[in-house]
Design an enzyme around this catalytic site. Structure first.
Site, PDB file in Angstrom:
ATOM      1  CG  ASN A   1      -0.184  -0.087   2.505  1.00 25.62           C
ATOM      2  OD1 ASN A   1       0.543   0.828   2.859  1.00 25.62           O
ATOM      3  ND2 ASN A   1      -0.310  -1.208   3.214  1.00 25.62           N
TER       4      ASN A   1
ATOM      5  N   PRO B   1      -2.220 -12.179  10.162  1.00 24.56           N
ATOM      6  CG  PRO B   1      -0.155 -12.393  11.202  1.00 24.56           C
ATOM      7  CD  PRO B   1      -0.845 -12.583   9.881  1.00 24.56           C
ATOM      8  CG  ASP B   2      -5.536  -7.277  14.149  1.00 26.62           C
ATOM      9  OD1 ASP B   2      -4.679  -6.553  14.716  1.00 26.62           O
ATOM     10  OD2 ASP B   2      -6.618  -6.835  13.741  1.00 26.62           O
ATOM     11  CB  ILE B   3       0.529  -6.843  14.208  1.00 29.47           C
ATOM     12  CG1 ILE B   3       0.994  -7.649  12.985  1.00 29.47           C
ATOM     13  CG2 ILE B   3       1.702  -6.513  15.133  1.00 29.47           C
ATOM     14  CD1 ILE B   3       1.840  -6.876  12.017  1.00 29.47           C
TER      15      ILE B   3
ATOM     16  CE  LYS C   1     -10.413  -0.379  11.440  1.00 28.83           C
ATOM     17  NZ  LYS C   1      -9.852   0.378  10.346  1.00 28.83           N
TER      18      LYS C   1
ATOM     19  CE  LYS D   1      -7.873  -3.518  14.327  1.00 24.98           C
ATOM     20  NZ  LYS D   1      -6.891  -4.223  13.505  1.00 24.98           N
TER      21      LYS D   1
ATOM     22  CG  ASP E   1      -6.490  -5.705   6.695  1.00 29.76           C
ATOM     23  OD1 ASP E   1      -5.945  -5.772   7.813  1.00 29.76           O
ATOM     24  OD2 ASP E   1      -7.132  -4.707   6.309  1.00 29.76           O
TER      25      ASP E   1
END
Ligand code: PMT
Length: 410
Positions: free
Chosen positions: A208, A304-306, A335, A339, A277
């Site tokens: 990105n 993975p969601d760090i 979020k 999270k 993602d």
């Protein structure tokens, strides 16, 4: 909340009309638990009286190197006493003296004799501020590591409109409090920055437009405020921030591996990286060939969601970013909850002037307790300092609260 309990601040006041604002600054520091000693130049006493400052600080105000009460070393005593020295307001004249190392009054002598960090809040007429001599002197101060707060722009006491007004006491308080809280404590912070790159084949990847500017500015600001910073960076073309240990990775999995390892010993984690993602379900070992008239289907797997992973660690203050193009605050609040974060920085990435790859940014700081602080458009460096200061104050408040609860139990 006494977030500055036990901290000693030497306040230097010079001869400018903004001297009246120094009283408010003293009050803010005292409310936060700091002990303040005032030193005034001979010109400053024309604007506010030493008695005012003595009444507020509860201490003798030092004004005269050769006063009968002075044993001749008051400037050394004051210099050694301080954890932080702040000159607010600082006139062009005093700034010039500091730049040249001149010590012709008690304040400039104390500054020269002090090993404490120095903060200068300039205050003067806009033409005096713009003068090449003043600009050169301010550059010298900056090069020596002296922190400058302001000046602000606006209406001036002399009737001019321009840059030169002393920053508001609340702003000087915020920056000095943050410096005092983090300094010399060897506290560890981990920051992720930049994009990740997910390979498709040896020459192609999913990535990105993150330039890393926001994350690198945060790392630099945290280091300036005394944190020991580990920066886990995706592929960007920026130089390593000064005084920051930087590790460069490519994929989200590599970022998670480093972030997890470092975050276990850290007190704060900031996830500023724009993590992909999704990644290709498989990576081709050779370059994928273009086949005539045949579409190309790419199968993706979730990364993975760090930040969600590290937020599960005990005693880690976790700060995320929300990059949104619409319904910014609604998504950001969601979020923060989903999270399990302590704070989230909501930034709109729909404009080329803020967000991805821009020099400026605009954000809203959202706290876990629902408090929201909008921050107007400014350079990413300035926003980074605001964010680090907000984190420092939040951590100090939590520490002060648990200390008072502990004392209450005893
Ligand atoms: O690098 P610049 O060009 O200066 O641009 C700065 C920025 C716009 C990239 C930055 O300010 C920013 O908003 N970073 C977060 C970008 C993002 O991925 O936002 P998100 O809303 O998709 O993710 C929310 C949070 O989860 C972020 O803290 C992100 O780091 C984290 N995340 C997301 C996905 C994932 N797999 N793991 C994560 O940790």
């Amino acid at each position: 909340m006494e977030i500055l309990k036990g901290k000693k601040i030497l306040l230097g006041i010079t001869g400018g009309i903004a001297a009246y604002k120094s009283c408010e600054l003293v009050r803010l520091w005292q409310k936060a638990g700091a002990d303040v000693m005032a030193v005034m130049t001979p010109a400053a006493v024309n604007f506010i009286t030493p008695l005012t400052l003595a009444s507020l600080t509860g201490r003798e105000v030092l004004t005269d190197t050769f006063a009968a009460s002075n044993t001749g070393i008051d400037h050394i005593r004051a210099a050694r006493w301080a954890d932080l020295a702040v000159i607010a307001p600082a006139t062009a004249n005093t700034i010039a003296k500091i730049a040249c190392g001149i010590a012709d009054n008690l304040l400039t002598s104390a500054v020269l004799a002090s090993r404490a960090p120095l903060v200068v809040a300039p205050a003067m007429n806009c033409a005096m501020y713009e003068n090449a001599a003043t600009q050169n002197n301010l550059r010298i101060l900056k090069e020596r590591g002296i922190a400058l707060v302001g000046p602000d722009s606006g209406y001036q006491a002399c009737g001019d409109i321009g840059r030169g007004r002393m920053s508001e006491p609340a702003e000087i308080f915020r920056q000095t409090a943050s410096m005092l809280i983090a300094s010399g404590q060897n506290r560890r912070m981990v920051i992720t920055a930049g994009p990740t790159e997910e390979p498709i084949d040896p020459v192609r990847c999913i990535t990105n437009r993150s330039s890393g500017k926001m994350g690198y500015a945060l790392a630099q600001a945290a280091a300036v405020r005394g944190w020991k910073v580990k920066l886990v960076s995706g592929p960007v073309s920026l130089p390593d921030p000064v005084g920051v240990e930087t590790v460069r990775i490519r994929t989200a999995s590599e970022m998670l591996e480093h972030a997890w390892r470092e975050a276990r010993d850290a007190e704060c984690f900031i996830g500023c990286a724009a993590v992909a993602d999704f990644k290709p379900s498989s990576v081709s070992e050779s370059k994928i060939k273009k086949t005539a008239n045949d579409g190309f289907k790419l199968s993706l797997t979730q990364n993975p969601d760090i930040i969600k992973t590290v937020a599960a660690l005990d005693n880690l203050f976790t700060v995320g970013f929300a990059a949104e193009t619409d319904d910014l605050l609604v998504y950001a609040r969601h979020k923060l909850q989903s999270k399990n974060l302590d704070m989230i920085i909501a930034n709109d990435v729909s404009s080329p002037l803020t967000g991805f790859n821009s020099d400026d940014n605009e954000a809203t700081i959202i706290y876990r307790n629902g408090r929201e602080t909008p921050v107007p458009k400014m350079s990413k460096e300035d926003l980074a300092l605001r964010i680090i200061d907000a984190i420092n104050c939040e951590l100090a408040e939590t520490a002060a609260l648990s200390e008072s609860e502990e004392n209450g139990r005893q």
